[in-house]
Design a protein around this motif. Structure first.
Motif, PDB file in Angstrom:
ATOM      1  N   ALA A 119     -12.771  -1.769  -1.019  1.00 20.80           N
ATOM      2  CA  ALA A 119     -13.622  -2.288  -2.084  1.00 20.80           C
ATOM      3  C   ALA A 119     -12.964  -1.958  -3.418  1.00 20.80           C
ATOM      4  O   ALA A 119     -12.840  -0.787  -3.779  1.00 20.80           O
ATOM      5  N   VAL A 120     -12.517  -2.989  -4.144  1.00 20.99           N
ATOM      6  CA  VAL A 120     -11.816  -2.824  -5.422  1.00 20.99           C
ATOM      7  C   VAL A 120     -12.722  -3.303  -6.546  1.00 20.99           C
ATOM      8  O   VAL A 120     -13.198  -4.438  -6.526  1.00 20.99           O
ATOM      9  N   GLN A 121     -12.947  -2.455  -7.535  1.00 22.55           N
ATOM     10  CA  GLN A 121     -13.822  -2.755  -8.668  1.00 22.55           C
ATOM     11  C   GLN A 121     -13.031  -3.583  -9.690  1.00 22.55           C
ATOM     12  O   GLN A 121     -12.176  -3.066 -10.384  1.00 22.55           O
ATOM     13  N   ILE A 122     -13.346  -4.891  -9.774  1.00 24.33           N
ATOM     14  CA  ILE A 122     -12.572  -5.798 -10.624  1.00 24.33           C
ATOM     15  C   ILE A 122     -13.506  -6.556 -11.565  1.00 24.33           C
ATOM     16  O   ILE A 122     -14.700  -6.686 -11.302  1.00 24.33           O
ATOM     17  N   PRO A 123     -12.968  -7.111 -12.664  1.00 22.03           N
ATOM     18  CA  PRO A 123     -13.798  -7.938 -13.535  1.00 22.03           C
ATOM     19  C   PRO A 123     -14.206  -9.221 -12.829  1.00 22.03           C
ATOM     20  O   PRO A 123     -13.471  -9.744 -11.989  1.00 22.03           O
ATOM     21  N   ASP A 124     -15.374  -9.724 -13.173  1.00 25.18           N
ATOM     22  CA  ASP A 124     -15.879 -10.938 -12.545  1.00 25.18           C
ATOM     23  C   ASP A 124     -14.914 -12.107 -12.731  1.00 25.18           C
ATOM     24  O   ASP A 124     -14.809 -12.979 -11.867  1.00 25.18           O
ATOM     25  N   SER A 125     -14.188 -12.117 -13.836  1.00 25.79           N
ATOM     26  CA  SER A 125     -13.249 -13.207 -14.098  1.00 25.79           C
ATOM     27  C   SER A 125     -12.108 -13.256 -13.087  1.00 25.79           C
ATOM     28  O   SER A 125     -11.438 -14.286 -12.939  1.00 25.79           O
ATOM     29  N   LEU A 126     -11.862 -12.158 -12.392  1.00 24.38           N
ATOM     30  CA  LEU A 126     -10.777 -12.113 -11.406  1.00 24.38           C
ATOM     31  C   LEU A 126     -11.230 -12.475  -9.992  1.00 24.38           C
ATOM     32  O   LEU A 126     -10.385 -12.701  -9.127  1.00 24.38           O
ATOM     33  N   THR A 127     -12.531 -12.493  -9.738  1.00 24.88           N
ATOM     34  CA  THR A 127     -12.991 -12.697  -8.365  1.00 24.88           C
ATOM     35  C   THR A 127     -12.541 -14.037  -7.801  1.00 24.88           C
ATOM     36  O   THR A 127     -12.297 -14.164  -6.601  1.00 24.88           O
ATOM     37  N   ALA A 128     -12.435 -15.072  -8.660  1.00 26.90           N
ATOM     38  CA  ALA A 128     -12.052 -16.393  -8.178  1.00 26.90           C
ATOM     39  C   ALA A 128     -10.556 -16.522  -7.921  1.00 26.90           C
ATOM     40  O   ALA A 128     -10.123 -17.402  -7.172  1.00 26.90           O
ATOM     41  N   ILE A 129      -9.755 -15.647  -8.518  1.00 29.27           N
ATOM     42  CA  ILE A 129      -8.304 -15.781  -8.385  1.00 29.27           C
ATOM     43  C   ILE A 129      -7.663 -14.572  -7.699  1.00 29.27           C
ATOM     44  O   ILE A 129      -6.438 -14.551  -7.510  1.00 29.27           O
ATOM     45  N   TRP A 130      -8.464 -13.579  -7.328  1.00 24.37           N
ATOM     46  CA  TRP A 130      -7.897 -12.408  -6.653  1.00 24.37           C
ATOM     47  C   TRP A 130      -7.285 -12.840  -5.322  1.00 24.37           C
ATOM     48  O   TRP A 130      -7.922 -13.523  -4.519  1.00 24.37           O
ATOM     49  N   ASP A 131      -6.063 -12.444  -5.062  1.00 24.15           N
ATOM     50  CA  ASP A 131      -5.335 -12.868  -3.864  1.00 24.15           C
ATOM     51  C   ASP A 131      -4.805 -11.630  -3.150  1.00 24.15           C
ATOM     52  O   ASP A 131      -3.904 -10.943  -3.655  1.00 24.15           O
ATOM     53  N   TRP A 132      -5.339 -11.361  -1.974  1.00 23.90           N
ATOM     54  CA  TRP A 132      -4.889 -10.197  -1.224  1.00 23.90           C
ATOM     55  C   TRP A 132      -3.447 -10.343  -0.743  1.00 23.90           C
ATOM     56  O   TRP A 132      -2.811  -9.360  -0.357  1.00 23.90           O
ATOM     57  N   ASN A 133      -2.911 -11.572  -0.770  1.00 24.59           N
ATOM     58  CA  ASN A 133      -1.509 -11.760  -0.393  1.00 24.59           C
ATOM     59  C   ASN A 133      -0.556 -11.092  -1.371  1.00 24.59           C
ATOM     60  O   ASN A 133       0.623 -10.920  -1.076  1.00 24.59           O
ATOM     61  N   ASP A 134      -1.062 -10.735  -2.549  1.00 21.42           N
ATOM     62  CA  ASP A 134      -0.219 -10.036  -3.521  1.00 21.42           C
ATOM     63  C   ASP A 134      -0.030  -8.567  -3.172  1.00 21.42           C
ATOM     64  O   ASP A 134       0.787  -7.881  -3.811  1.00 21.42           O
ATOM     65  N   TRP A 135      -0.766  -8.076  -2.162  1.00 19.41           N
ATOM     66  CA  TRP A 135      -0.744  -6.659  -1.824  1.00 19.41           C
ATOM     67  C   TRP A 135      -0.511  -6.472  -0.337  1.00 19.41           C
ATOM     68  O   TRP A 135      -0.883  -7.318   0.474  1.00 19.41           O
ATOM     69  N   VAL A 136       0.097  -5.364   0.021  1.00 15.13           N
ATOM     70  CA  VAL A 136       0.323  -5.016   1.423  1.00 15.13           C
ATOM     71  C   VAL A 136       0.039  -3.529   1.615  1.00 15.13           C
ATOM     72  O   VAL A 136      -0.006  -2.764   0.646  1.00 15.13           O
ATOM     73  N   TYR A 137      -0.123  -3.162   2.874  1.00 20.67           N
ATOM     74  CA  TYR A 137      -0.244  -1.743   3.217  1.00 20.67           C
ATOM     75  C   TYR A 137       1.093  -1.280   3.759  1.00 20.67           C
ATOM     76  O   TYR A 137       1.637  -1.859   4.714  1.00 20.67           O
ATOM     77  N   ASP A 138       1.657  -0.250   3.145  1.00 20.77           N
ATOM     78  CA  ASP A 138       2.937   0.301   3.578  1.00 20.77           C
ATOM     79  C   ASP A 138       2.667   1.497   4.495  1.00 20.77           C
ATOM     80  O   ASP A 138       2.280   2.571   4.021  1.00 20.77           O
ATOM     81  N   PRO A 139       2.847   1.342   5.810  1.00 17.38           N
ATOM     82  CA  PRO A 139       2.536   2.449   6.728  1.00 17.38           C
ATOM     83  C   PRO A 139       3.513   3.617   6.627  1.00 17.38           C
ATOM     84  O   PRO A 139       3.215   4.704   7.134  1.00 17.38           O
ATOM     85  N   VAL A 140       4.642   3.420   5.967  1.00 19.87           N
ATOM     86  CA  VAL A 140       5.618   4.509   5.839  1.00 19.87           C
ATOM     87  C   VAL A 140       5.086   5.603   4.926  1.00 19.87           C
ATOM     88  O   VAL A 140       5.201   6.800   5.219  1.00 19.87           O
ATOM     89  N   ASN A 141       4.471   5.194   3.799  1.00 19.67           N
ATOM     90  CA  ASN A 141       3.935   6.202   2.872  1.00 19.67           C
ATOM     91  C   ASN A 141       2.420   6.165   2.785  1.00 19.67           C
ATOM     92  O   ASN A 141       1.812   6.933   2.028  1.00 19.67           O
ATOM     93  N   GLY A 142       1.778   5.283   3.553  1.00 16.56           N
ATOM     94  CA  GLY A 142       0.326   5.243   3.584  1.00 16.56           C
ATOM     95  C   GLY A 142      -0.298   4.788   2.289  1.00 16.56           C
ATOM     96  O   GLY A 142      -1.379   5.258   1.926  1.00 16.56           O
ATOM     97  N   ARG A 143       0.339   3.848   1.579  1.00 22.32           N
ATOM     98  CA  ARG A 143      -0.184   3.377   0.297  1.00 22.32           C
ATOM     99  C   ARG A 143      -0.366   1.862   0.318  1.00 22.32           C
ATOM    100  O   ARG A 143       0.349   1.140   1.019  1.00 22.32           O
ATOM    101  N   MET A 144      -1.301   1.381  -0.478  1.00 23.42           N
ATOM    102  CA  MET A 144      -1.443  -0.048  -0.728  1.00 23.42           C
ATOM    103  C   MET A 144      -0.627  -0.371  -1.966  1.00 23.42           C
ATOM    104  O   MET A 144      -0.886   0.184  -3.046  1.00 23.42           O
TER     105      MET A 144
END
Length: 311
Positions: free
Chosen positions: A262-287
């Motif tokens: 759950a990411v707290q974002i401005p309402d203006s971003l909800t329509a364009i937020w794209d999870w494809n811009d982010w990945v989970y790196d299992p090597v260091n356990g970070r998004m």
């Protein structure tokens, strides 16, 4: 009033829902003047603002605690030793796991990042977790409190902190809600030391049979959250609902084993937020950013883990 009639905190507004005057008063009270102008300057800028959000932009800039919207993502489980980045999907665009109907789950807090909370330095955050336990006993509505110390711009030092151990899933799924309070009252901070004891670090264990001790514990946790949220210098910041079900109806999230973000974002971003811009790196356990592994999600967020329990 009974617990049944008071299961949530709808009458206790998070900071981003309050009036500009209330927000300014609170920020001054906790010594956070980073985005405040002198009183005369605030008055001069108000007539040029358009609507409430224009006024908030003028007065407070892009402070992240202002937002009440959230983006919901999902990371699927992976095998140990995996090195390839894992995709993050919208939580409403995954296949539900029908085999979880009627099963017992372990719910954990896996990450908590404070990119920007009101105040500065180290934050003391009270996290209230609510779950709808699908049973016929007295432990239907569950609340559990945990407290975390987090430096501004960093993550809490936790991984897989147990919250509910053995919560039952009904035929319709599982309801979860999360509510965070930024605790700045010194007396309350001392009291919260109790929640850092070993007894509160194991999560709320729910057995298959109704436990008489559960209801008083849950009522205590609920009452504590209400009391602290209404105290001077303490303020709620995030209020998030997870309706995890087995349907294919747009607008809901699906229930499956994995991690829900759950990411707290401005309402203006909800329509364009794209999870494809982010990945989970299992090597260091970070998004991290898909194209730049040094980029972190630049907002407040937390991650809830869902795991099937074996009897």
């Amino acid at each position: 009033m009974t617990l049944k009639s008071l299961t949530w905190f709808s009458d206790l507004q998070v900071l981003g829902e309050r009036s500009p005057e209330e927000i300014m008063h609170y920020l001054r009270e906790v010594g956070d003047t980073r985005s405040l102008l002198p009183d005369d300057m605030e008055e001069k800028r108000r007539p040029n603002s358009f609507g409430r959000f224009g006024l908030l932009d003028d007065l407070f800039g892009k402070r992240l605690w202002r937002y009440t919207s959230h983006a919901f993502g999902y990371i699927a489980p992976h095998s140990p030793g995996t090195t390839e980045p894992k995709p993050i999907q919208h939580a409403g665009n995954i296949a539900p796991d029908e085999t979880l109907r009627g099963k017992r789950l372990r719910v954990t807090l896996n990450w908590l990042r404070v990119a920007d909370y009101p105040g500065s330095g180290q934050h003391r955050i009270l996290f209230d977790f609510y779950a709808r336990n699908q049973s016929n006993g007295a432990d239907t509505d569950l609340h559990f409190n945990a407290t975390y110390r987090v430096e501004e711009g960093q993550e809490a030092g936790i991984r897989g902190h147990p919250i509910f151990v053995g919560v039952n899933v009904g035929n319709e799924g599982l309801a979860l809600r999360c509510y965070t309070i930024n605790v700045r009252n010194e007396g309350d901070e001392a009291f919260l030391n109790v929640l850092e004891s070993d007894a509160f670090k194991q999560g709320l264990e729910i057995t298959k049979r109704s436990q008489p001790v559960i209801k008083p514990f849950v009522e205590m946790a609920y009452g504590l959250t209400r009391a602290l949220a209404g105290r001077n210098r303490n303020v709620p910041v995030q209020d998030v609902a997870f309706g995890l079900d087995f349907s294919t109806v747009p607008g809901s999230a699906r229930l499956a084993e994995g991690a829900f973000i759950a990411v707290q974002i401005p309402d203006s971003l909800t329509a364009i937020w794209d999870w494809n811009d982010w990945v989970y790196d299992p090597v260091n356990g970070r998004m991290v950013g898909r194209h730049n592994r040094t980029d972190l999600i630049p907002f407040n967020y937390f991650v809830i883990g869902i795991t099937r329990m074996t009897d």
